[in-house]
Design a protein around this motif. Structure first.
Motif, short mmCIF file in Angstrom:
data_model
loop_
_atom_site.label_atom_id
_atom_site.label_comp_id
_atom_site.label_asym_id
_atom_site.label_seq_id
_atom_site.Cartn_x
_atom_site.Cartn_y
_atom_site.Cartn_z
N GLN A 48 0.83 -1.21 0.00
CA GLN A 48 0.00 0.00 0.00
C GLN A 48 0.86 1.25 0.00
O GLN A 48 0.70 2.13 -0.84
CB GLN A 48 -0.93 0.02 1.23
CG GLN A 48 -2.08 -0.92 1.15
CD GLN A 48 -3.22 -0.39 0.29
OE1 GLN A 48 -3.20 0.72 -0.21
NE2 GLN A 48 -4.23 -1.22 0.12
N GLN A 58 -7.53 -5.48 -2.54
CA GLN A 58 -7.81 -5.45 -1.11
C GLN A 58 -6.56 -5.74 -0.28
O GLN A 58 -6.58 -6.52 0.67
CB GLN A 58 -8.94 -6.43 -0.75
CG GLN A 58 -10.23 -6.10 -1.46
CD GLN A 58 -11.33 -7.11 -1.16
OE1 GLN A 58 -11.10 -8.18 -0.63
NE2 GLN A 58 -12.54 -6.74 -1.52
N SER A 59 -5.48 -5.10 -0.66
CA SER A 59 -4.21 -5.26 0.05
C SER A 59 -4.31 -4.67 1.45
O SER A 59 -4.96 -3.64 1.65
CB SER A 59 -3.11 -4.54 -0.75
OG SER A 59 -1.88 -4.65 -0.11
N ASP A 60 -3.66 -5.31 2.42
CA ASP A 60 -3.70 -4.81 3.79
C ASP A 60 -2.74 -3.64 3.95
O ASP A 60 -1.94 -3.34 3.07
CB ASP A 60 -3.36 -5.91 4.79
CG ASP A 60 -1.95 -6.46 4.64
OD1 ASP A 60 -1.29 -6.16 3.61
OD2 ASP A 60 -1.50 -7.18 5.53
#
Length: 116
Positions: A48, A58-60
């Protein structure tokens, strides 16, 4: 290639904007922490903040909070009096991306394990 990356939201401008955004977030959290009386810093890392992810994945968000009243020890020689000392533990049973932190009291006795 540049057009293809721009098309999926991973072009140079997007990457630079993500990096600037996460640097601002780090500064804001650090200032907020200091205003509340804590001497701590925040660091973002991973896809991110590096701008290496694309919308929809939907990367953390990876965060590291560093407090100046804590010592993270990799060896016993790093122990410091008057600080909260935590010993890094890692072995074959620990997943590669994870470490255990063992809380060490000021007199070098074990007080419990905490996973991070």
């Amino acid at each position: 290639m540049s057009k293809a990356l721009d098309g999926i939201g991973a072009g140079k401008d997007t990457v630079l904007e993500r990096r600037r955004t996460y640097l601002r977030r780090e500064r804001m959290w650090t200032i907020q922490s200091q205003l509340r009386g804590f001497d701590a810093e925040c660091f973002h890392f991973g896809s991110q903040s590096e701008g290496t992810t694309t919308p929809g994945l939907q990367s953390d968000i990876d965060l590291l909070f560093s407090r100046s009243d804590r010592t993270i020890m990799s060896v016993w020689e790093d122990w410091k009096s008057g600080m909260r000392n935590l010993l890094i533990l890692h072995d074959d049973s620990t997943p590669p991306q994870q470490y255990l932190l063992q809380v060490i009291s000021n007199n070098h006795t074990r007080t419990g394990d905490q996973s991070v």
